[in-house]
Design an enzyme around this catalytic site. Sequence first.
Site, PDB file in Angstrom:
ATOM      1  N   HIS A   1      10.203  -7.581   2.996  1.00 25.96           N
ATOM      2  CA  HIS A   1      10.899  -6.230   3.451  1.00 25.96           C
ATOM      3  C   HIS A   1      10.888  -5.750   4.929  1.00 25.96           C
ATOM      4  O   HIS A   1      11.730  -4.802   5.458  1.00 25.96           O
ATOM      5  CB  HIS A   1      10.649  -5.061   2.421  1.00 25.96           C
TER       6      HIS A   1
ATOM      7  N   GLY B   1       4.595   1.737   8.806  1.00 28.93           N
ATOM      8  CA  GLY B   1       4.390   0.681   9.873  1.00 28.93           C
ATOM      9  C   GLY B   1       3.106  -0.223   9.467  1.00 28.93           C
ATOM     10  O   GLY B   1       3.223  -1.072  10.194  1.00 28.93           O
ATOM     11  N   ASN B   2       2.452  -0.043   8.329  1.00 32.36           N
ATOM     12  CA  ASN B   2       1.315  -0.911   7.975  1.00 32.36           C
ATOM     13  C   ASN B   2       2.137  -2.170   7.173  1.00 32.36           C
ATOM     14  O   ASN B   2       1.211  -3.125   7.135  1.00 32.36           O
ATOM     15  CB  ASN B   2       0.507  -0.312   6.970  1.00 32.36           C
ATOM     16  N   SER B   3       3.303  -2.199   6.714  1.00 32.27           N
ATOM     17  CA  SER B   3       3.974  -3.100   6.147  1.00 32.27           C
ATOM     18  C   SER B   3       3.763  -4.413   6.708  1.00 32.27           C
ATOM     19  O   SER B   3       4.210  -4.417   7.772  1.00 32.27           O
ATOM     20  CB  SER B   3       5.150  -2.896   5.393  1.00 32.27           C
TER      21      SER B   3
ATOM     22  N   ASP C   1       7.320 -10.653  -1.814  1.00 33.38           N
ATOM     23  CA  ASP C   1       7.442  -9.873  -0.584  1.00 33.38           C
ATOM     24  C   ASP C   1       6.615 -10.531   0.560  1.00 33.38           C
ATOM     25  O   ASP C   1       5.939  -9.891   1.219  1.00 33.38           O
ATOM     26  CB  ASP C   1       6.932  -8.507  -0.905  1.00 33.38           C
TER      27      ASP C   1
END
Lengths: 299, 196
Positions: free
Chosen positions: B49, B146-148, B77
């Site tokens: 994503h 923003g950690n994804s 993901d």
Amino acid sequence: MSTLLSLSNDLAAAVARVAPAIVSVNARRRLPSTGIHWRPGIVVTAHHTVRVDDDITVSRPDGRAVRATLAGRDASTDLAVLTVQDAELPVVEVADSTALSIGHIVLAVGYGPRASLGVVSALGGRWRTWRGGDIDQLVCADLVLYPGFSGGPLVDAQGRVVGMNTSGLSRQVPLAIPTSVVTRVTDELVKSGRIARGYIGVGLQPVRLPETMTRALGLTGTAGLVVVNLEPDGPAARAGLLIGDILIALDGKPVGETDDVQAALGPLRAGARVTISLVRGGARTDVELTVGERPQPRR
Amino acid sequence: VSAIGLDDSMVAVAAGLRRVTARVIDGDRPSHGAGVVWTGDGVIVTNAHVARRHATVVLADGRRFAARIEACDVRSDLAALRIDASVQPADVGDSDRLRVGDLVLAVGHPFGLSGALTTGLVHALGPHDGLAPARFIHAAVRLAPGNSGGPLADASGRVIGVNSMVVGGLALAVPSNVVVDFLRRARVIRDGSPLL
């Protein structure tokens, strides 16, 4: 002794070392905030937690309440300074926040004492708060600031204070005001009761200048600041500035962002003269004005 | 060992982890995700994503690359990006050896901060209700958008997961062994035996 137990004991010792100098500040309804006994007779706390100017008390860790007087406050750095008469209250040990690294273990300490554990999450250079305050260093910690923790210390693993925690400058991450800023603002508030900052009384918004305009007027910058708001009878209004004027320089230095104006005005004092270069009706013009002083917000 | 000694190890582990955490920018979207430098020949693992079409990868040293999306699996993901660069890869750990209570560290770019560190503990291991049969590391670590795609590492700094979502305040990370399976299936990395 196991590593874990040893760590646990060290953390408890760090809290015990700072806790005697931490007070609760009763300056708003319901929830008190936390104050740090910074220097003999001087307690610092977060400006946004001080909702009254009079009848402030601070409570020592043993529960005894002492009367405090507001020496001054600075909304831009979210600092308020109180004076107290209490010869027995110890002061904190203040350390330099520039020695911090990402990953250092830190604790947020609230009155009580209460503690919250985490690590230094992010560090950065000089930044400006949403209220225009100039902060030497960005210090973010990965920990929870529980209700009432604002105004309390961020301490290192040895129980030395490296900053003052506040939730008043960012909704998203807990921030600490570095000790250098706390000391500098405290000194000025104790000396003069306020932080004097140059003020001209305008609301500004950045605009991109069309190339046709920059070429026609021989401008070097590509952005300016359009006046969208004027303080009635403020320094700018008195000098004849109009809504719709586009600021392009202050004392010859180009301005393209509101930060540029704050940086230029910050060190100026009331009474100083500045020359504002602007574009009005497609033509360049210079206006001289006398800098005023920012009215102090009540809270 | 005391808090001071542990403090220094935490700082060292954080520094190593920040070096292998990339920033992943997808097209013109304003939000940035993170990525893990997985191999020395330029494979960057992130969330599906995070990198949908055109990904730009910015390494911790500031170098910037247009990346090819080599493999993408929306169900787990995960996405594998490749950049043309020789890089220092992450030390990848064995996620099957994690235990509840293990100390974990995450690095990402939440709220416009760059390479921000958060820490916590392994909270649970296994599937998550509603997301079964996929296995996850459930960690009590504070994460934000923003950690994804960024790394979740153990106390030695070995990457044991890729942070992918927050459910009920807990971080859910795809275990490193699941990532390795994904990369092998997609033939992004070889497992040593020649493919037929």
